[in-house]
Design a protein around this motif. Sequence first.
Motif, PDB file in Angstrom:
ATOM      1  N   PHE A  71       1.235  -1.172  -0.158  1.00 33.35           N
ATOM      2  CA  PHE A  71       0.136   0.425   0.129  1.00 33.35           C
ATOM      3  C   PHE A  71       0.881   1.238   0.062  1.00 33.35           C
ATOM      4  CE2 PHE A  71       1.069  -1.792   4.461  1.00 33.35           C
ATOM      5  CZ  PHE A  71       1.050  -0.115   4.738  1.00 33.35           C
ATOM      6  N   LEU A  72       0.259   1.820  -0.153  1.00 33.51           N
ATOM      7  CA  LEU A  72       0.741   3.257  -0.863  1.00 33.51           C
ATOM      8  C   LEU A  72       0.549   4.645   0.986  1.00 33.51           C
ATOM      9  CD1 LEU A  72       3.240   5.066  -1.856  1.00 33.51           C
ATOM     10  CD2 LEU A  72       1.309   6.648  -3.119  1.00 33.51           C
ATOM     11  N   PRO A  73       1.338   4.477   1.851  1.00 32.81           N
ATOM     12  CA  PRO A  73       0.766   5.438   3.148  1.00 32.81           C
ATOM     13  C   PRO A  73       0.369   5.920   3.027  1.00 32.81           C
ATOM     14  CG  PRO A  73       2.815   4.711   3.228  1.00 32.81           C
ATOM     15  CD  PRO A  73       2.191   4.017   2.001  1.00 32.81           C
ATOM     16  N   ALA A  74      -1.440   6.805   3.315  1.00 27.64           N
ATOM     17  CA  ALA A  74      -1.658   8.529   3.262  1.00 27.64           C
ATOM     18  C   ALA A  74      -1.002   9.426   4.527  1.00 27.64           C
ATOM     19  CB  ALA A  74      -3.202   8.356   2.311  1.00 27.64           C
ATOM     20  N   HIS A  75      -0.805   7.901   5.219  1.00 26.58           N
ATOM     21  CA  HIS A  75      -0.380   8.544   6.943  1.00 26.58           C
ATOM     22  C   HIS A  75       0.873   7.671   7.325  1.00 26.58           C
ATOM     23  CE1 HIS A  75      -0.085   9.404  10.849  1.00 26.58           C
ATOM     24  NE2 HIS A  75      -1.305  10.369  10.907  1.00 26.58           N
ATOM     25  N   PRO A  76       1.673   8.432   8.539  1.00 28.76           N
ATOM     26  CA  PRO A  76       3.011   7.916   7.560  1.00 28.76           C
ATOM     27  C   PRO A  76       3.015   6.562   9.294  1.00 28.76           C
ATOM     28  CG  PRO A  76       3.315  10.102   8.771  1.00 28.76           C
ATOM     29  CD  PRO A  76       1.796   9.697   7.849  1.00 28.76           C
ATOM     30  N   ARG A  77       1.542   6.695   9.932  1.00 28.56           N
ATOM     31  CA  ARG A  77       1.265   5.369  10.564  1.00 28.56           C
ATOM     32  C   ARG A  77       0.996   4.327  10.412  1.00 28.56           C
ATOM     33  NH1 ARG A  77      -1.307   8.243  15.789  1.00 28.56           N
ATOM     34  NH2 ARG A  77      -0.923   6.347  16.801  1.00 28.56           N
ATOM     35  N   ARG A  78       0.547   4.129   8.765  1.00 24.45           N
ATOM     36  CA  ARG A  78      -0.631   2.997   8.882  1.00 24.45           C
ATOM     37  C   ARG A  78       0.345   1.933   9.001  1.00 24.45           C
ATOM     38  NH1 ARG A  78      -3.181   2.509   3.037  1.00 24.45           N
ATOM     39  NH2 ARG A  78      -3.564   0.486   2.789  1.00 24.45           N
ATOM     40  N   ARG A  79       0.107   0.887   8.938  1.00 29.97           N
ATOM     41  CA  ARG A  79       1.039  -0.498   9.288  1.00 29.97           C
ATOM     42  C   ARG A  79       0.373  -1.048   8.231  1.00 29.97           C
ATOM     43  NH1 ARG A  79       1.784  -1.229  15.038  1.00 29.97           N
ATOM     44  NH2 ARG A  79       2.621  -2.860  15.063  1.00 29.97           N
ATOM     45  N   TRP A  80      -0.620  -0.904   8.375  1.00 29.57           N
ATOM     46  CA  TRP A  80      -1.607  -2.409   7.172  1.00 29.57           C
ATOM     47  C   TRP A  80      -2.508  -2.345   5.988  1.00 29.57           C
ATOM     48  CZ3 TRP A  80      -4.038  -1.182  13.381  1.00 29.57           C
ATOM     49  CH2 TRP A  80      -3.017  -2.257  13.490  1.00 29.57           C
ATOM     50  N   CYS A  81      -2.815  -3.045   5.515  1.00 31.19           N
ATOM     51  CA  CYS A  81      -3.161  -3.374   4.217  1.00 31.19           C
ATOM     52  C   CYS A  81      -4.743  -1.976   4.506  1.00 31.19           C
ATOM     53  CB  CYS A  81      -2.940  -4.811   3.790  1.00 31.19           C
ATOM     54  SG  CYS A  81      -3.860  -5.211   4.047  1.00 31.19           S
ATOM     55  N   SER A  82      -5.132  -3.040   5.678  1.00 30.96           N
ATOM     56  CA  SER A  82      -6.780  -1.681   5.567  1.00 30.96           C
ATOM     57  C   SER A  82      -6.723  -2.739   7.285  1.00 30.96           C
ATOM     58  CB  SER A  82      -7.706  -3.174   5.174  1.00 30.96           C
ATOM     59  OG  SER A  82      -9.249  -2.964   5.604  1.00 30.96           O
ATOM     60  N   PRO A  83      -7.491  -1.869   7.791  1.00 29.63           N
ATOM     61  CA  PRO A  83      -7.638  -1.876   9.575  1.00 29.63           C
ATOM     62  C   PRO A  83      -8.623  -3.078   9.580  1.00 29.63           C
ATOM     63  CG  PRO A  83      -8.158   0.047   8.620  1.00 29.63           C
ATOM     64  CD  PRO A  83      -7.977  -0.390   7.436  1.00 29.63           C
ATOM     65  N   ASP A  84      -9.766  -3.384   8.567  1.00 26.78           N
ATOM     66  CA  ASP A  84     -10.380  -4.165   8.594  1.00 26.78           C
ATOM     67  C   ASP A  84      -9.774  -5.857   8.260  1.00 26.78           C
ATOM     68  OD1 ASP A  84     -12.964  -2.117   8.859  1.00 26.78           O
ATOM     69  OD2 ASP A  84     -12.911  -2.511   7.237  1.00 26.78           O
ATOM     70  N   LEU A  85      -8.687  -5.492   7.518  1.00 30.68           N
ATOM     71  CA  LEU A  85      -8.264  -7.359   7.144  1.00 30.68           C
ATOM     72  C   LEU A  85      -7.292  -7.200   8.011  1.00 30.68           C
ATOM     73  CD1 LEU A  85      -8.034  -6.687   3.447  1.00 30.68           C
ATOM     74  CD2 LEU A  85      -9.824  -7.802   5.168  1.00 30.68           C
ATOM     75  N   CYS A  86      -6.285  -6.916   7.767  1.00 29.98           N
ATOM     76  CA  CYS A  86      -4.680  -7.230   9.005  1.00 29.98           C
ATOM     77  C   CYS A  86      -4.807  -6.587  10.273  1.00 29.98           C
ATOM     78  CB  CYS A  86      -3.565  -7.107   8.190  1.00 29.98           C
ATOM     79  SG  CYS A  86      -3.600  -8.357   6.747  1.00 29.98           S
ATOM     80  N   GLY A  87      -5.555  -4.830  10.097  1.00 37.02           N
ATOM     81  CA  GLY A  87      -5.018  -4.659  11.396  1.00 37.02           C
ATOM     82  C   GLY A  87      -6.239  -5.031  12.642  1.00 37.02           C
ATOM     83  N   ASN A  88      -7.426  -5.848  12.143  1.00 36.64           N
ATOM     84  CA  ASN A  88      -8.188  -6.264  12.916  1.00 36.64           C
ATOM     85  C   ASN A  88      -7.814  -7.866  13.660  1.00 36.64           C
ATOM     86  OD1 ASN A  88     -10.515  -6.299  14.681  1.00 36.64           O
ATOM     87  ND2 ASN A  88     -11.296  -7.735  13.479  1.00 36.64           N
TER      88      ASN A  88
END
Length: 181
Positions: A150-167
């Motif tokens: 993914f191309l993070p819009a926010h530098p703290r983004r860590r997962w492809c999706s908060p609903d997929l891997c983030g959860n």
Amino acid sequence: MELLIGEPLALDLLNTRTHDLDVLDTPGDFQTWLARQAGRLDPPSGPLTPEGLAAVRRLRGHVAAALDAVRAGDPPPDAALAAINEAARAAPAHRVLEWRDGGPRVRAERDGEAPAALLAQLAEAAVDLLADPAARRVRGCEGPGCLLLFLPAHPRRRWCSPDLCGNRVRVARHYRRHKEA
């Protein structure tokens, strides 16, 4: 089929392969992916042949090699650049002027057969991504076993999706904490 859609088109192409699925293995899965790209990609007039899918897989491999190099701060391999440029050149786009509803409308049209036109669109998306300085910021998901980019819009983004891997990561962390307590 849980896929990450909505990243730059070249990343969506790379994300057609997950830890348990390759959308480019079957024409049906690929048609579903193409339908989800509506408005971003002109779908071929019919289903791709096995040879067409193999050509998309080869292009995906070259885009992955080029992006891996760019992310590492290196120039892309010559073979990857040659393959991407060859695919883009195979079905050049030209602008067509139409007059509809009393006004002008410009659209792109491609010469070439369906597989070549599709490959050209995907190759041009790769060119756009690789030429963009933001390509060095492309990140891989930190979810266990996840291959998505993914191309993070926010530098703290860590997962492809908060609903997929983030959860999944949050649930696993919660489980570990409560199991230890």
